[in-house]
Scaffold this active site. Structure first.
Site, short mmCIF file in Angstrom:
data_model
loop_
_atom_site.label_atom_id
_atom_site.label_comp_id
_atom_site.label_asym_id
_atom_site.label_seq_id
_atom_site.Cartn_x
_atom_site.Cartn_y
_atom_site.Cartn_z
N HIS A 55 -28.75 31.00 -37.17
CA HIS A 55 -28.71 30.15 -38.38
C HIS A 55 -27.37 29.42 -38.51
CE1 HIS A 55 -32.45 31.78 -40.31
NE2 HIS A 55 -32.15 32.82 -39.56
N ASN A 128 -36.68 33.09 -45.21
CA ASN A 128 -37.02 31.95 -44.35
C ASN A 128 -38.03 31.07 -45.07
OD1 ASN A 128 -35.43 32.45 -42.08
ND2 ASN A 128 -36.99 33.72 -41.09
C1 HEM Z 1 -28.32 35.06 -40.54
C2 HEM Z 1 -29.05 39.27 -38.28
C3 HEM Z 1 -33.78 38.98 -39.25
C4 HEM Z 1 -32.87 35.27 -42.19
C5 HEM Z 1 -28.13 36.20 -39.81
C6 HEM Z 1 -26.87 36.62 -39.27
C7 HEM Z 1 -27.06 37.81 -38.66
C8 HEM Z 1 -28.46 38.13 -38.77
C9 HEM Z 1 -26.03 38.68 -37.97
C10 HEM Z 1 -25.56 35.86 -39.40
C11 HEM Z 1 -24.90 36.25 -40.71
C12 HEM Z 1 -23.61 35.53 -40.96
O1 HEM Z 1 -22.81 35.37 -40.02
O2 HEM Z 1 -23.37 35.13 -42.12
C13 HEM Z 1 -30.39 39.57 -38.36
C14 HEM Z 1 -31.01 40.76 -37.84
C15 HEM Z 1 -32.34 40.68 -38.09
C16 HEM Z 1 -32.56 39.42 -38.79
C17 HEM Z 1 -30.25 41.89 -37.13
C18 HEM Z 1 -33.46 41.63 -37.77
C19 HEM Z 1 -33.27 42.91 -37.51
C20 HEM Z 1 -33.94 37.99 -40.17
C21 HEM Z 1 -35.16 37.73 -40.90
C22 HEM Z 1 -34.89 36.69 -41.74
C23 HEM Z 1 -33.51 36.29 -41.53
C24 HEM Z 1 -36.45 38.52 -40.75
C25 HEM Z 1 -35.78 36.01 -42.75
C26 HEM Z 1 -36.80 36.60 -43.31
C27 HEM Z 1 -31.57 34.90 -41.98
C28 HEM Z 1 -30.95 33.77 -42.63
C29 HEM Z 1 -29.65 33.70 -42.15
C30 HEM Z 1 -29.49 34.79 -41.21
C31 HEM Z 1 -31.60 32.84 -43.65
C32 HEM Z 1 -28.60 32.67 -42.54
C33 HEM Z 1 -27.90 33.12 -43.80
C34 HEM Z 1 -26.99 32.02 -44.29
O3 HEM Z 1 -27.50 30.97 -44.73
O4 HEM Z 1 -25.77 32.21 -44.22
N1 HEM Z 1 -29.10 37.12 -39.46
N2 HEM Z 1 -31.35 38.79 -38.93
N3 HEM Z 1 -32.97 37.09 -40.57
N4 HEM Z 1 -30.67 35.49 -41.14
FE1 HEM Z 1 -31.01 37.12 -40.06
#
Ligand code: HEM
Ligand code: NDP
Length: 502
Positions: A55, A128
């Protein structure tokens, strides 16, 4: 003397020149004592922070959330205690796979993050624009993301890797269907829904727990680009989301979303044919109708993008009393993963940055020093720096304790078998939601995405689609057969994959 503000050093002293280095003679060399030059260059070297590991490309805004309907029978969170309550909100939308400079209108799932600055503390909805996800166990998340990012040898995106992985994880077909449908390229964040996707929980003042899904429906209506429209647009601008969003808010056209929840009484979990904590499944609206809660309006462009959007640290761990997690395996992993990412990406005290600090709640904890400890939380009493203490420092409040959750099971690595149930909802979507013309476009979108894949991978994916519906598999196969593979500029060949594996 000028009437403009005076440029200063970071120490606040006036600067005599911002143009000329201090040199020994008019032709140089430069003196080491020109500290302001060194400071200027050193600061430039530190202007970047690591982009988000996923993202990375995003767009955001500030705004407000208002409660329009009473859901206090489900949640004791203060924000929901009264119709008319409101709180500040920070939004960030994103693509998943692209780097921070990626084009905005690429086919991808979109992140949909909202930070609610409530009086109970910050509540983050890190969802999402799809109600489900590709995988349902956190073990598979890093592998899935590998297939979305660049191939280690070619440094190109690899459709072969994407479809190889999806074919081996057939439960992904529900999400891939949405990705390949019209909703795979929204025209901008204002024209898409947001979903919490996971099952969360709420509990009320009587300690009753409910399982809950969050939905944020766009009031602007859904709008999407076809592949051809998106390609033409990217040729003109890679930043169309930022332009559309910034300009809409700048001219006062504030985008809005209606918030709904679906609610399942705690005891009902387990009575469905599907697992209600499985992230690859929705709860059908007929069984769990949408209950209106409130409205999100985004009405302010941040004064400084980096300060508010790049520094924003969203985490599913940020819940407030009355809102909780669920046993969903993926959610459990996410609850841990995000703050870890923030400590790495932003630093120890990322929560105190303006984007992340609560607006309506006091922060009173005993975490202390470390890099960038620029805030005070000494509670006006320097002696209260440990707990328990005799100086009146903050203490825990048992009244906000979540009700106990009964878990009576054997600890084990339970196999994630793919069963017929994993195709039911994708079939619903294919047969009853997608119109015929959208199906035709979806077949073509698949062909564009799968064109570079090997025959073997294509066949394996058709076999997955077959389990959804034979017409689906036939439609995608026919579109692929029609495609002249020469149009793919940089095919990833079988040879490349084999070489890379050696
Ligand atoms: C961002 C991990 C699943 C939505 C991130 C980031 C990590 C991460 C490490 C970066 C965070 C940052 O640097 O600020 C994971 C892991 C997942 C997973 C380990 C599954 C085990 C999901 C799922 C969704 C999701 C299922 C949605 C339903 C997002 C979104 C961001 C993000 C929207 C961006 C947040 C922002 O706008 O700063 N994710 N994620 N992720 N993830 Fe996940
Ligand atoms: P409904 O007919 O009540 O709802 C259909 C849902 O599909 C609506 O939420 C609609 O969103 C959404 N939708 C329409 N086009 C697309 C698309 N191209 N991609 C993704 N979603 C789309 O049916 P059910 O609740 O019984 O669900 C049937 C199927 O709809 C599910 O199997 C699932 O695949 C999909 N779906 C279900 C959701 C749910 O929470 N129940 C949510 C989203 C999708 P909108 O109202 O915004 O147009």
């Amino acid at each position: 003397m000028t009437d403009k503000p005076i440029l200063t050093t970071t120490g606040g002293a006036p600067v005599p020149s911002n143009d000329t280095s201090k040199t020994a003679g008019p032709r140089g060399p430069v003196l080491l004592e020109d500290y302001q030059l060194i400071e200027k260059l050193a600061h430039q070297n530190r202007e970047r922070i690591p982009e988000r590991v996923v993202h990375a490309k995003g767009w955001g805004a500030q705004g407000i959330f208002k409660v329009t309907h009473d859901i206090s029978k489900y949640s004791c969170a203060k924000i929901f205690s009264k119709v008319g309550n409101s709180c500040d909100v920070l939004s960030r939308w994103s693509t998943v796979a692209g780097e921070s400079g990626a084009a905005d209108t690429e086919r991808d799932v979109r992140g949909f993050s909202l930070k609610f600055y409530t009086e109970d503390g910050n509540w983050d909805m890190v969802g999402n624009n799809t109600p489900i996800f590709f995988v349902r166990d956190a073990y598979k998340f890093p592998d899935f993301i590998r297939t979305q990012k660049r191939h280690p040898k070619t440094n190109l995106r690899s459709p072969e890797a994407m479809f190889d992985f999806w074919a081996a994880q057939p439960e992904s077909v529900h999400q891939v269907t949405i990705l390949m449908s019209d909703r795979g390229i929204p025209t901008n964040p204002m024209h898409m829904n947001g979903y919490g996707s996971h099952t969360f929980s709420m509990w009320n003042a009587d300690g009753e727990r409910f399982w809950v899904k969050f939905h944020f429906k766009t009031q602007q209506g859904h709008k999407h680009y076809t592949n051809a429209e998106a390609e033409a647009l990217i040729g003109k601008t890679r930043e169309s989301y930022q332009e559309d969003l910034f300009n809409a808010i700048d001219r006062g056209d504030f985008p809005k979303w209606t918030m709904f929840i679906q609610v399942m009484p705690e005891a009902e979990a387990g009575q469905q044919s599907y697992n209600p904590f499985d992230l690859t499944k929705v709860w059908p609206h007929e069984d769990y109708p949408l209950i209106e809660v409130g409205e999100v309006e985004m009405n302010k462009n941040p004064e400084n993008y980096f300060q508010m959007i790049e520094n924003a640290a969203y985490s599913p761990s940020n819940v407030v009393p009355g809102i909780g997690y669920s046993p969903d395996k993926m959610l459990q992993a996410r609850v841990w993963s995000y703050a870890d990412a923030h400590r790495y990406r932003l630093g120890t005290h990322y929560e105190a940055l303006p984007a992340n600090a609560p607006h309506a709640a006091n922060v009173q904890h005993y975490h202390k020093d470390g890099p960038m400890r620029f805030f005070t939380n000494d509670f006006g009493n320097a002696d209260a720096y440990y707990e328990p203490n005799q100086y009146g420092g903050p203490v825990a409040d048992p009244s906000v304790m979540e009700p106990p959750l009964k878990i009576d099971a054997d600890a084990f690595r339970y196999p994630q078998e793919v069963t017929d149930e994993d195709f039911v909802q994708a079939r619903e979507l294919y047969l009853n939601v997608l119109e015929e013309d959208e199906k035709e476009r979806m077949y073509e979108n698949y062909a564009a995405a799968m064109g570079p894949c090997s025959k073997d991978v294509k066949e394996r994916w058709y076999a997955v689609l077959e389990r959804v519906h034979p017409d689906y598999a036939a439609g995608v196969r026919a579109a692929n057969d029609r495609l002249d593979t020469d149009v793919n500029a940089v095919p990833i060949t079988d040879d490349t994959q084999i070489e890379a594996a050696e």
